[in-house]
Design a protein around this motif. Sequence first.
Motif, PDB file in Angstrom:
ATOM      1  N   VAL A 173      -6.935  70.682  76.971  1.00  0.00           N
ATOM      2  CA  VAL A 173      -7.836  71.813  76.810  1.00  0.00           C
ATOM      3  C   VAL A 173      -7.766  72.656  78.078  1.00  0.00           C
ATOM      4  N   TYR A 174      -7.816  73.964  77.902  1.00  0.00           N
ATOM      5  CA  TYR A 174      -7.638  74.906  79.002  1.00  0.00           C
ATOM      6  C   TYR A 174      -8.877  75.774  79.176  1.00  0.00           C
ATOM      7  N   LEU A 175      -9.017  76.305  80.369  1.00  0.00           N
ATOM      8  CA  LEU A 175     -10.048  77.307  80.630  1.00  0.00           C
ATOM      9  C   LEU A 175      -9.440  78.384  81.511  1.00  0.00           C
ATOM     10  N   ILE A 187     -11.674  79.643  76.592  1.00  0.00           N
ATOM     11  CA  ILE A 187     -11.313  78.243  76.377  1.00  0.00           C
ATOM     12  C   ILE A 187     -10.294  78.171  75.242  1.00  0.00           C
ATOM     13  N   SER A 188      -9.348  77.255  75.383  1.00  0.00           N
ATOM     14  CA  SER A 188      -8.358  77.039  74.332  1.00  0.00           C
ATOM     15  C   SER A 188      -7.931  75.578  74.362  1.00  0.00           C
ATOM     16  N   ALA A 228     -18.201  76.385  78.396  1.00  0.00           N
ATOM     17  CA  ALA A 228     -17.507  76.841  77.192  1.00  0.00           C
ATOM     18  C   ALA A 228     -17.160  75.638  76.344  1.00  0.00           C
ATOM     19  N   SER A 229     -17.111  75.857  75.039  1.00  0.00           N
ATOM     20  CA  SER A 229     -16.817  74.785  74.105  1.00  0.00           C
ATOM     21  C   SER A 229     -15.879  75.282  73.019  1.00  0.00           C
ATOM     22  N   ILE A 230     -15.046  74.368  72.527  1.00  0.00           N
ATOM     23  CA  ILE A 230     -14.142  74.704  71.425  1.00  0.00           C
ATOM     24  C   ILE A 230     -14.192  73.574  70.400  1.00  0.00           C
ATOM     25  N   SER A 231     -14.421  73.931  69.160  1.00  0.00           N
ATOM     26  CA  SER A 231     -14.525  72.932  68.100  1.00  0.00           C
ATOM     27  C   SER A 231     -13.137  72.469  67.663  1.00  0.00           C
ATOM     28  N   ASN A 232     -13.110  71.477  66.780  1.00  0.00           N
ATOM     29  CA  ASN A 232     -11.818  71.000  66.281  1.00  0.00           C
ATOM     30  C   ASN A 232     -11.210  71.975  65.278  1.00  0.00           C
ATOM     31  N   SER A 233     -11.928  73.048  64.962  1.00  0.00           N
ATOM     32  CA  SER A 233     -11.367  74.131  64.153  1.00  0.00           C
ATOM     33  C   SER A 233     -11.218  75.406  64.982  1.00  0.00           C
ATOM     34  N   TRP A 268     -14.249  69.979  72.315  1.00  0.00           N
ATOM     35  CA  TRP A 268     -14.112  69.800  73.761  1.00  0.00           C
ATOM     36  C   TRP A 268     -14.814  70.940  74.485  1.00  0.00           C
ATOM     37  N   ALA A 269     -15.176  70.637  75.708  1.00  0.00           N
ATOM     38  CA  ALA A 269     -15.913  71.635  76.472  1.00  0.00           C
ATOM     39  C   ALA A 269     -15.575  71.534  77.946  1.00  0.00           C
ATOM     40  N   TRP A 270     -15.806  72.645  78.618  1.00  0.00           N
ATOM     41  CA  TRP A 270     -15.764  72.677  80.072  1.00  0.00           C
ATOM     42  C   TRP A 270     -17.204  72.779  80.577  1.00  0.00           C
ATOM     43  N   TYR A 271     -17.481  72.018  81.616  1.00  0.00           N
ATOM     44  CA  TYR A 271     -18.765  72.010  82.269  1.00  0.00           C
ATOM     45  C   TYR A 271     -18.527  72.314  83.753  1.00  0.00           C
TER      46      TYR A 271
END
Length: 115
Positions: A78-80, A69-70, A49-54, A34-37
């Motif tokens: 998903v948070y920013l 990001i979390s 920012a981006s966060i992978s599934n790991s 997931w990511a924030w744009y």
Amino acid sequence: QVQLVESGGGLVQPGGSLRLSCAASGTIFRLYAWAWYRQAPGKHRELVASISNSDRTTYADSVKGRFTISRDNAVNTVYLQLNRLTPEDTAVYFCNADPEWVDWWGQGTQVTVSS
């Protein structure tokens, strides 16, 4: 049908902080990165920012060290965390998968940094 609902934006003074949230439904949240744009007036949308599934994270240079990001797979969110905000951070912030799915864009949440 996937639905993404962003929240947490607002008006904040330079140097302030905000925490954005994105609640996802209609998809197997834990499987995706997931990511924030964000999109500022007159500019193209950019990945912030981006966060992978790991839980591996990446950040645009412009926000590195200020934004975090979390994700919480238990609540499909998903948070920013935005710290040390500047007027250049003013934009509408969106979440989406990474890479994004065209049909998944939500309304976004407005962040305005101004004194």
